[in-house]
Design a protein around this motif. Structure first.
Motif, PDB file in Angstrom:
ATOM      1  N   LEU A  79       0.827  -1.208   0.000  1.00 57.36           N
ATOM      2  CA  LEU A  79       0.000   0.000   0.000  1.00 57.36           C
ATOM      3  C   LEU A  79       0.859   1.255   0.000  1.00 57.36           C
ATOM      4  CD1 LEU A  79      -2.783   1.387   0.302  1.00 57.36           C
ATOM      5  CD2 LEU A  79      -2.530   1.128   2.775  1.00 57.36           C
ATOM      6  N   LEU A  80       1.861   1.277   0.866  1.00 58.00           N
ATOM      7  CA  LEU A  80       2.735   2.448   0.945  1.00 58.00           C
ATOM      8  C   LEU A  80       3.481   2.673  -0.366  1.00 58.00           C
ATOM      9  CD1 LEU A  80       3.896   4.677   2.754  1.00 58.00           C
ATOM     10  CD2 LEU A  80       5.682   3.072   3.475  1.00 58.00           C
ATOM     11  N   ALA A  81       3.987   1.589  -0.961  1.00 54.64           N
ATOM     12  CA  ALA A  81       4.719   1.714  -2.229  1.00 54.64           C
ATOM     13  C   ALA A  81       3.816   2.255  -3.334  1.00 54.64           C
ATOM     14  CB  ALA A  81       5.302   0.358  -2.632  1.00 54.64           C
ATOM     15  N   SER A  82       2.573   1.779  -3.388  1.00 60.65           N
ATOM     16  CA  SER A  82       1.655   2.236  -4.442  1.00 60.65           C
ATOM     17  C   SER A  82       1.252   3.689  -4.248  1.00 60.65           C
ATOM     18  CB  SER A  82       0.403   1.343  -4.462  1.00 60.65           C
ATOM     19  OG  SER A  82      -0.267   1.383  -3.216  1.00 60.65           O
ATOM     20  N   LEU A  83       1.024   4.097  -2.998  1.00 61.03           N
ATOM     21  CA  LEU A  83       0.658   5.494  -2.736  1.00 61.03           C
ATOM     22  C   LEU A  83       1.810   6.436  -3.078  1.00 61.03           C
ATOM     23  CD1 LEU A  83      -1.313   5.178   0.630  1.00 61.03           C
ATOM     24  CD2 LEU A  83      -2.243   5.565  -1.661  1.00 61.03           C
ATOM     25  N   LEU A  84       3.027   6.025  -2.752  1.00 60.75           N
ATOM     26  CA  LEU A  84       4.189   6.854  -3.093  1.00 60.75           C
ATOM     27  C   LEU A  84       4.349   6.969  -4.604  1.00 60.75           C
ATOM     28  CD1 LEU A  84       6.811   5.618  -0.444  1.00 60.75           C
ATOM     29  CD2 LEU A  84       5.682   7.853  -0.536  1.00 60.75           C
ATOM     30  N   LEU A  85       4.132   5.865  -5.307  1.00 58.21           N
ATOM     31  CA  LEU A  85       4.237   5.895  -6.769  1.00 58.21           C
ATOM     32  C   LEU A  85       3.203   6.843  -7.365  1.00 58.21           C
ATOM     33  CD1 LEU A  85       5.623   4.676  -9.284  1.00 58.21           C
ATOM     34  CD2 LEU A  85       3.831   2.939  -9.304  1.00 58.21           C
ATOM     35  N   LEU A  86       1.957   6.747  -6.883  1.00 59.66           N
ATOM     36  CA  LEU A  86       0.907   7.643  -7.392  1.00 59.66           C
ATOM     37  C   LEU A  86       1.202   9.098  -7.052  1.00 59.66           C
ATOM     38  CD1 LEU A  86      -2.338   5.611  -6.567  1.00 59.66           C
ATOM     39  CD2 LEU A  86      -1.359   6.026  -8.823  1.00 59.66           C
ATOM     40  N   GLU A  87       1.760   9.322  -5.871  1.00 60.00           N
ATOM     41  CA  GLU A  87       2.023  10.688  -5.418  1.00 60.00           C
ATOM     42  C   GLU A  87       3.095  11.371  -6.258  1.00 60.00           C
ATOM     43  OE1 GLU A  87       1.687  14.138  -3.193  1.00 60.00           O
ATOM     44  OE2 GLU A  87       0.418  12.345  -3.116  1.00 60.00           O
ATOM     45  N   PHE A  88       4.163  10.635  -6.581  1.00 56.55           N
ATOM     46  CA  PHE A  88       5.299  11.258  -7.253  1.00 56.55           C
ATOM     47  C   PHE A  88       5.290  11.069  -8.778  1.00 56.55           C
ATOM     48  CE2 PHE A  88       6.878  10.555  -2.895  1.00 56.55           C
ATOM     49  CZ  PHE A  88       7.236  11.870  -2.585  1.00 56.55           C
ATOM     50  N   VAL A  89       4.827   9.927  -9.224  1.00 55.84           N
ATOM     51  CA  VAL A  89       4.859   9.648 -10.668  1.00 55.84           C
ATOM     52  C   VAL A  89       3.543  10.042 -11.332  1.00 55.84           C
ATOM     53  CG1 VAL A  89       5.172   7.858 -12.429  1.00 55.84           C
ATOM     54  CG2 VAL A  89       6.495   7.772 -10.297  1.00 55.84           C
ATOM     55  N   GLY A  90       2.417   9.884 -10.603  1.00 56.28           N
ATOM     56  CA  GLY A  90       1.100  10.170 -11.172  1.00 56.28           C
ATOM     57  C   GLY A  90       0.972  11.531 -11.836  1.00 56.28           C
ATOM     58  N   PRO A  91       1.370  12.638 -11.160  1.00 56.15           N
ATOM     59  CA  PRO A  91       1.216  13.964 -11.779  1.00 56.15           C
ATOM     60  C   PRO A  91       2.011  14.144 -13.065  1.00 56.15           C
ATOM     61  CG  PRO A  91       1.540  14.161  -9.410  1.00 56.15           C
ATOM     62  CD  PRO A  91       1.797  12.727  -9.758  1.00 56.15           C
ATOM     63  N   MET A  92       3.033  13.306 -13.270  1.00 56.53           N
ATOM     64  CA  MET A  92       3.836  13.427 -14.487  1.00 56.53           C
ATOM     65  C   MET A  92       3.144  12.801 -15.698  1.00 56.53           C
ATOM     66  SD  MET A  92       7.542  12.349 -12.930  1.00 56.53           S
ATOM     67  CE  MET A  92       8.125  12.985 -11.353  1.00 56.53           C
TER      68      MET A  92
END
Length: 414
Positions: free
Chosen positions: A351-364
């Motif tokens: 869960l933590l890994a997926s949220l971090l990915l969405l947080e940092f990579v998602g906006p790009m």
């Protein structure tokens, strides 16, 4: 009771099965990771679709005139009906309590707009102040048409970003005068449109000014309305259909058009079309939930299998515990603690890994139909609850099996 000694027992049990525990943890973590990423991607698709079809989702209703196809009250078919200011004013007056936004438009499908030595052909329209909101325009510089412009026939224009780029290049356009079909207008605003370059290749003028400056009299091309928002789709659909029919009835009566002649007065109700986009979003979310949950189930099965192996390997220990007076409930609790621990730690990591990915990579990741992938806090909380439940479920059957072992049988186990 879940105390220090119990923690030590869990770590000891897990350390004896490092490889199996690691592989099971990876399976659970990947399941939660995939589920959250899919839900975030679903939200990104939903945001992109809603952005593309904001006008439809907002409940846009457009009304226009055409050519009659039926005889009515002695008048022959083939008459060209022309909507006028009075049609618009009467419609707004009668239905004002139902309206959130309203605008009438007087269109020119092609005209020359020039500034200095630069000129090109663009579409321009005379509109009302609400038109910018109806079209979901974003004014990036200056302002849109206002009621004062309309009342005083001001010669002002709001131009699209494509027009600004073509005519002014990198120069400031605000306050400058452009010639629209040889009539000078002051640029008071620059807008962007979610529809892209085609919609940005136009200019908006006050409707009254456009009618007067270009010989339109009191003619209008079409009327646009947005009804007040309703949370329930079926209620919104029923309200929009009733409004559309009422407006058409009013205009047909005023312009001597047969009640069943939809060619004389036509209308478009976007709420009908919006349902397919709402349904599409729902299907996307359900599909992603299904794929993610199936992945989690695979991880849970893995946890259950490893707990069965652990129970098998600890049969003699369990027999000794029962011989010393351990209750079936304490045996079940022992196994469940280990199962929930493995599932929760692995799942929280995913869960933590997926949220971090969405947080940092998602906006790009941005495209026309994919914007701002994210997961709501309530969804993240739901996945955590799902994890605990899945861990308990994965350990229950092995735990129940362990509780049913008879001490004498367990002590003979090799």
């Amino acid at each position: 009771m879940f105390n220090i000694e119990r923690w030590q027992e869990i770590f000891e049990a897990i350390s004896k099965n490092r490889l199996r525990t690691f592989l099971t943890g990876v399976s659970v973590a990947s399941g939660i990771f995939i589920l959250v990423i899919l839900l975030g991607a679903g939200k990104g698709l939903q945001n992109g679709i809603e952005k593309q079809f904001e006008r439809d989702a907002a409940g846009l209703i457009e009304v226009w005139s055409g050519t009659t196809t039926k005889e009515y009250k002695g008048l022959n078919p083939g008459r060209q009906i022309q909507l006028r200011n009075s049609d618009y004013n009467q419609s707004v007056q009668k239905f004002d309590d139902k309206l959130d936004l309203r605008s009438a438009s007087y269109n020119f499908w092609g005209g020359t707009i020039s500034y200095g030595k630069e000129s090109a052909s663009y579409q321009f329209r005379g509109v009302d102040p609400d038109h910018g909101s109806v079209e979901n325009l974003t004014v990036v510089q200056g302002r849109f048409i206002n009621s004062n412009d309309l009342a005083n026939n001001e010669k002002v224009a709001v131009i699209g970003m494509k027009v600004k780029t073509d005519l002014f290049k990198d120069k400031d356009a605000l306050g400058k005068e452009v010639a629209i079909n040889n009539v000078n207008f002051k640029v008071v605003g620059i807008f962007t449109d979610p529809g892209g370059e085609r919609e940005e290749s136009r200019a908006y003028l006050p409707r009254t000014t456009a009618q007067r400056a270009f010989g339109g009299g009191d003619k209008i091309s079409y009327m646009s309305f947005n009804l007040k928002k309703t949370n329930d789709y079926d209620a919104a659909l029923a309200e929009s259909e009733k409004f559309t029919q009422d407006v058409k009835t009013l205009l047909k009566s005023k312009n001597m058009v047969a009640p069943d002649d939809d060619s004389g007065i036509g209308a478009y109700n976007s709420v009908k079309d919006a349902k397919q986009f709402y349904d599409l979003n729902l299907y996307i979310r359900l599909f992603f939930w299904w794929v993610g949950i199936c992945t989690i189930i695979a991880g849970v099965v893995g946890v259950s299998n490893i707990m069965l192996i652990i129970v098998k390997e600890r049969t003699k220990e369990i027999g000794i515990r029962k011989a010393l007076g351990a209750s079936p409930f304490s045996i079940i609790t022992m196994i469940l603690h280990e199962s929930i621990f493995i599932t929760t730690i692995a799942g929280f990591t995913g869960l933590l890994a997926s949220l971090l990915l969405l947080e940092f990579v998602g906006p790009m990741v941005q495209s026309e139909y994919f914007r701002n992938p994210e997961v709501d806090f309530s969804v993240a909380l739901t996945t955590l609850v799902l994890l605990v439940f899945a861990g308990a479920l994965a350990g229950f059957f092995p735990a129940y099996r362990a509780a049913k072992i008879k001490p004498i049988v367990a002590l003979r186990d090799e």
